[in-house]
Design a protein around this motif. Structure first.
Motif, PDB file in Angstrom:
ATOM      1  N   PRO A  26       0.792  -1.166   0.152  1.00 19.95           N
ATOM      2  CA  PRO A  26      -0.135  -0.041   0.075  1.00 19.95           C
ATOM      3  C   PRO A  26       0.736   1.350   0.043  1.00 19.95           C
ATOM      4  CG  PRO A  26      -0.088  -1.050   2.241  1.00 19.95           C
ATOM      5  CD  PRO A  26       0.725  -1.852   1.421  1.00 19.95           C
ATOM      6  N   ALA A  27       2.159   1.249   0.147  1.00 17.82           N
ATOM      7  CA  ALA A  27       3.078   2.342   0.193  1.00 17.82           C
ATOM      8  C   ALA A  27       3.542   2.821  -1.309  1.00 17.82           C
ATOM      9  CB  ALA A  27       3.983   1.908   1.087  1.00 17.82           C
ATOM     10  N   GLY A  28       2.453   2.486  -2.306  1.00 17.02           N
ATOM     11  CA  GLY A  28       2.902   3.364  -3.396  1.00 17.02           C
ATOM     12  C   GLY A  28       3.778   2.347  -4.629  1.00 17.02           C
ATOM     13  N   ALA A  29       4.192   1.303  -4.191  1.00 16.25           N
ATOM     14  CA  ALA A  29       4.867   0.406  -5.139  1.00 16.25           C
ATOM     15  C   ALA A  29       3.910  -0.570  -5.627  1.00 16.25           C
ATOM     16  CB  ALA A  29       6.025  -0.104  -4.246  1.00 16.25           C
ATOM     17  N   TYR A  30       4.336  -1.214  -6.626  1.00 16.26           N
ATOM     18  CA  TYR A  30       3.588  -2.431  -7.201  1.00 16.26           C
ATOM     19  C   TYR A  30       3.160  -3.354  -5.786  1.00 16.26           C
ATOM     20  CZ  TYR A  30       2.415  -6.877  -9.557  1.00 16.26           C
ATOM     21  OH  TYR A  30       1.808  -8.071 -10.046  1.00 16.26           O
ATOM     22  N   HIS A 191       9.508   7.005 -18.903  1.00 14.10           N
ATOM     23  CA  HIS A 191      10.268   6.426 -18.029  1.00 14.10           C
ATOM     24  C   HIS A 191       9.449   5.574 -16.896  1.00 14.10           C
ATOM     25  CE1 HIS A 191      13.592   6.227 -14.551  1.00 14.10           C
ATOM     26  NE2 HIS A 191      14.291   5.554 -15.662  1.00 14.10           N
ATOM     27  N   GLU A 192       9.404   5.885 -15.777  1.00 16.79           N
ATOM     28  CA  GLU A 192       8.497   5.329 -14.398  1.00 16.79           C
ATOM     29  C   GLU A 192       7.084   5.462 -14.664  1.00 16.79           C
ATOM     30  OE1 GLU A 192       8.712   3.493 -10.587  1.00 16.79           O
ATOM     31  OE2 GLU A 192       9.510   3.151 -12.468  1.00 16.79           O
ATOM     32  N   SER A 193       6.451   4.314 -14.276  1.00 18.58           N
ATOM     33  CA  SER A 193       4.880   4.289 -14.180  1.00 18.58           C
ATOM     34  C   SER A 193       4.615   3.689 -12.864  1.00 18.58           C
ATOM     35  CB  SER A 193       4.226   3.817 -15.416  1.00 18.58           C
ATOM     36  OG  SER A 193       4.400   4.506 -16.542  1.00 18.58           O
ATOM     37  N   GLN A 194       3.685   4.265 -12.074  1.00 17.87           N
ATOM     38  CA  GLN A 194       2.833   3.510 -11.014  1.00 17.87           C
ATOM     39  C   GLN A 194       1.453   3.522 -10.892  1.00 17.87           C
ATOM     40  OE1 GLN A 194       4.332   4.061  -6.933  1.00 17.87           O
ATOM     41  NE2 GLN A 194       6.437   3.946  -7.803  1.00 17.87           N
ATOM     42  N   TYR A 195       0.729   2.471 -10.763  1.00 19.66           N
ATOM     43  CA  TYR A 195      -0.876   2.600 -10.610  1.00 19.66           C
ATOM     44  C   TYR A 195      -1.171   3.115  -9.001  1.00 19.66           C
ATOM     45  CZ  TYR A 195      -2.251   0.270 -14.884  1.00 19.66           C
ATOM     46  OH  TYR A 195      -2.713   0.032 -16.256  1.00 19.66           O
ATOM     47  N   SER A 196      -2.134   3.901  -9.115  1.00 13.88           N
ATOM     48  CA  SER A 196      -2.555   3.918  -7.626  1.00 13.88           C
ATOM     49  C   SER A 196      -3.073   2.546  -7.180  1.00 13.88           C
ATOM     50  CB  SER A 196      -3.778   4.756  -7.710  1.00 13.88           C
ATOM     51  OG  SER A 196      -4.921   4.390  -8.285  1.00 13.88           O
ATOM     52  N   SER A 197      -3.344   2.238  -5.819  1.00 14.36           N
ATOM     53  CA  SER A 197      -3.658   1.287  -5.208  1.00 14.36           C
ATOM     54  C   SER A 197      -4.953   0.581  -5.620  1.00 14.36           C
ATOM     55  CB  SER A 197      -3.735   1.167  -3.603  1.00 14.36           C
ATOM     56  OG  SER A 197      -4.623   2.345  -3.145  1.00 14.36           O
ATOM     57  N   GLY A 199      -6.004   0.818  -8.672  1.00 15.21           N
ATOM     58  CA  GLY A 199      -6.112   0.828 -10.291  1.00 15.21           C
ATOM     59  C   GLY A 199      -6.579   1.897 -10.910  1.00 15.21           C
ATOM     60  N   THR A 200      -7.209   3.051 -10.496  1.00 14.78           N
ATOM     61  CA  THR A 200      -7.985   4.000 -11.242  1.00 14.78           C
ATOM     62  C   THR A 200      -7.067   5.154 -11.820  1.00 14.78           C
ATOM     63  OG1 THR A 200      -8.406   5.416  -9.435  1.00 14.78           O
ATOM     64  CG2 THR A 200      -9.977   3.581  -9.805  1.00 14.78           C
ATOM     65  N   ARG A 201      -5.853   5.220 -11.444  1.00 15.08           N
ATOM     66  CA  ARG A 201      -4.847   6.377 -11.762  1.00 15.08           C
ATOM     67  C   ARG A 201      -3.621   5.834 -12.161  1.00 15.08           C
ATOM     68  NH1 ARG A 201      -4.801  10.562  -7.300  1.00 15.08           N
ATOM     69  NH2 ARG A 201      -4.851   8.749  -5.940  1.00 15.08           N
ATOM     70  N   ILE A 202      -3.085   6.329 -12.911  1.00 16.51           N
ATOM     71  CA  ILE A 202      -1.481   5.757 -13.027  1.00 16.51           C
ATOM     72  C   ILE A 202      -0.678   7.211 -12.924  1.00 16.51           C
ATOM     73  CG2 ILE A 202       0.123   5.228 -15.034  1.00 16.51           C
ATOM     74  CD1 ILE A 202      -2.396   4.020 -16.443  1.00 16.51           C
ATOM     75  N   PHE A 203       0.376   7.109 -12.072  1.00 13.73           N
ATOM     76  CA  PHE A 203       1.405   8.187 -11.970  1.00 13.73           C
ATOM     77  C   PHE A 203       2.543   7.944 -13.001  1.00 13.73           C
ATOM     78  CE2 PHE A 203      -0.935   7.426  -8.294  1.00 13.73           C
ATOM     79  CZ  PHE A 203      -1.322   8.869  -7.746  1.00 13.73           C
ATOM     80  N   HIS A 204       2.947   8.805 -13.933  1.00 16.76           N
ATOM     81  CA  HIS A 204       3.936   8.653 -14.930  1.00 16.76           C
ATOM     82  C   HIS A 204       4.691   9.736 -14.873  1.00 16.76           C
ATOM     83  CE1 HIS A 204       5.770   7.181 -18.504  1.00 16.76           C
ATOM     84  NE2 HIS A 204       5.575   8.477 -19.083  1.00 16.76           N
ATOM     85  N   SER A 266       2.933   7.633  -0.696  1.00 12.47           N
ATOM     86  CA  SER A 266       2.585   7.519   0.762  1.00 12.47           C
ATOM     87  C   SER A 266       1.447   6.578   0.713  1.00 12.47           C
ATOM     88  CB  SER A 266       2.187   8.823   1.403  1.00 12.47           C
ATOM     89  OG  SER A 266       1.159   9.307   0.884  1.00 12.47           O
ATOM     90  N   PRO A 267       1.229   5.716   1.950  1.00 11.67           N
ATOM     91  CA  PRO A 267      -0.003   4.799   1.771  1.00 11.67           C
ATOM     92  C   PRO A 267      -1.431   5.705   1.478  1.00 11.67           C
ATOM     93  CG  PRO A 267       1.386   4.453   3.843  1.00 11.67           C
ATOM     94  CD  PRO A 267       1.895   5.597   3.205  1.00 11.67           C
ATOM     95  N   ASP A 268      -1.494   6.798   2.063  1.00 15.29           N
ATOM     96  CA  ASP A 268      -2.930   7.541   1.729  1.00 15.29           C
ATOM     97  C   ASP A 268      -2.867   8.123   0.197  1.00 15.29           C
ATOM     98  OD1 ASP A 268      -1.243   9.787   1.992  1.00 15.29           O
ATOM     99  OD2 ASP A 268      -2.435  10.562   3.812  1.00 15.29           O
ATOM    100  N   GLU A 269      -1.820   8.157  -0.491  1.00 19.70           N
ATOM    101  CA  GLU A 269      -1.411   8.493  -1.816  1.00 19.70           C
ATOM    102  C   GLU A 269      -1.753   9.857  -2.089  1.00 19.70           C
ATOM    103  OE1 GLU A 269      -3.660   6.017  -4.476  1.00 19.70           O
ATOM    104  OE2 GLU A 269      -2.380   4.286  -4.348  1.00 19.70           O
TER     105      GLU A 269
END
Length: 432
Positions: A26-30, A191-197, A199-204, A266-269
């Motif tokens: 939940p801390a923002g990684a996969y 470069h880097e992409s991450q999904y929100s926990s 799955g509705t958003r992508i941080f890129h 962060s866990p609360d994103e």
């Protein structure tokens, strides 16, 4: 040859080539995949120069096996070398990005059933699906451009994102079928992409022209478009596009790059921690109010202090950032200073772990107890204990480990748990 000279030569080569181009954590990684009765949780380590992926037991720190991910190398090379533009990029990747080596593994994720491994292959400009039982390629998706880079997997495992380094876009792939289903725009060098926990958003983020020798602040605009984006994960429309360097300057932090490298949510994103090109540390950034809160400055080694920016490894002062599941500590790869660090999120106090040669990624174990840091120069994975803030092991792996991801594998596809094979045993660190 010095990095600055390679950057100059590569800039000329790319410019010439372009003229031929036709218009559970939940801390923002996969989120680590949960184990099923038929699967087990393992760490996959991509050996970039070797073209292999090591399978590591994340509890005993032993190597369970190794996968060859370039069985089609000769066929791919024939295709590349018969195309002058592709051949030019292939050689440019080798002599700068790969430090004289071809890049065969960048990123990897597994299917939820532990039967397939998905691998992006930079020099071959593609992503492939590999059957973990037969070790054969079952599908392949070429990039539109000339290099594949970081990936991200949606929390439900149905979508795989692949950054296309030279095409200014991210491809969205259905990994169950091995086909592209969508894309979204990025800046220069996605470069880097991450999904929100959820799955509705992508941080890129895009990092710009890391091959360019224009590394001084006065030439910053020549690095290209470097954006931090929030993307709708259903429509793939860009919701927000931020220039982090400009925002930092507006808040009194001058001469920082806009290129966001690895990040940790962060866990609360509501807060994101951002590594930037040339920054020995990271930025604490308020996502809700779109403003920087603090900058953590971590130590530079004497060697790093005396290294010109033009000789930084792909503009990476630091490259690797993870956060423990409680959101209280960060794990940092101090690339140019050859250390790993655990940093208190509240105070930014840190503990350094020295003698980590060219660390280039950090990721958590599935249970969040450990942070794994790849020591690409030592061909090892360094294991750090978050709670006790101590180094517990170093695991020998293949040539030039970079990206690492937790995944699952079907139990029938690996050997006996805790039985190291011929590759070697772990190096125990005791109470260090």
């Amino acid at each position: 040859m010095k990095m600055g000279r390679w950057k100059t030569l590569l800039g000329l080569a790319v410019a010439t080539a372009l003229t031929f181009i036709p218009t559970t954590d939940p801390a923002g990684a996969y989120q680590a995949l949960p184990e099923r009765p038929e699967t087990r949780s393992v760490l996959f380590v991509g050996n970039n120069w070797e073209g292999t992926v090591d399978i590591i037991d994340p509890k005993s720190f032993t190597r369970l096996g190794q996968i060859q991910v370039i069985p089609d190398l000769k066929e791919r090379q024939r295709e590349i070398l018969t195309d002058p533009v592709r051949a030019g990029y292939y050689l440019a990747i080798r002599y700068l990005v790969g430090e004289g080596h071809d890049q065969y593994v960048d990123d990897m994720f597994t299917s939820r059933n532990g039967r397939y491994l998905y691998v992006s292959r930079p020099s071959l400009a593609d992503v492939v699906g590999i059957d973990l039982r037969t070790r054969e390629i079952v599908w392949r998706v070429p990039m539109e451009g000339y290099r594949a880079d970081h990936m991200a997997m949606s929390p439900d495992g149905t979508r795989l994102l692949v950054s296309d380094s030279t095409a200014r876009k991210v491809h969205v792939i259905d990994p169950s079928e091995g086909r592209k289903v969508a894309e979204f725009e990025s800046g220069d060098s996605p470069h880097e992409s991450q999904y929100s926990s959820d799955g509705t958003r992508i941080f890129h983020a895009s990092i710009g022209h890391v091959w360019s020798p224009t590394d001084r602040p006065i030439f910053d605009s020549m690095k290209g478009d470097r954006w931090f984006q929030i993307v709708d994960a259903e429509t793939y429309q860009v919701i927000k596009r931020l220039n982090i360097g400009e925002i930092l300057e507006d808040h009194g932090y001058e001469n920082y790059s806009s290129a966001v490298r690895p990040m940790a949510l962060s866990p609360d994103e509501k807060t994101v921690y951002l590594q930037l090109s040339f920054l020995h540390g990271f930025v604490e950034f308020d996502l809700e109010n779109e403003k920087p809160l603090r900058i953590a400055h971590l130590p530079l080694s004497e060697k790093a202090k005396n290294t010109p920016r033009e000789q930084y490894l792909l503009d990476s002062a630091h490259h690797g950032l993870a956060m423990n599941p409680r959101g209280t500590k960060l794990c940092v790869a101090g690339t140019m200073s050859n250390y790993a660090a655990i940093v208190d999120r509240k105070t930014f106090e840190y503990k350094l772990f020295p003698d980590v040669d060219k660390p280039y990624w950090a990721t958590n174990s599935a249970d969040g107890k450990y942070c794994f840091v790849s020591a690409s120069g030592d061909d090892q994975v360094v294991v750090l204990d978050y709670r006790n803030e101590r180094e517990v092991a170093r695991i020998p792996v293949g040539d030039h480990p970079q990206r690492m991801r937790m995944g699952v594998i079907h139990r029938d596809y690996v050997g006996v748990e805790g039985s190291p094979d011929h590759f070697g045993k772990i190096v125990e660190m005791g109470s260090r």
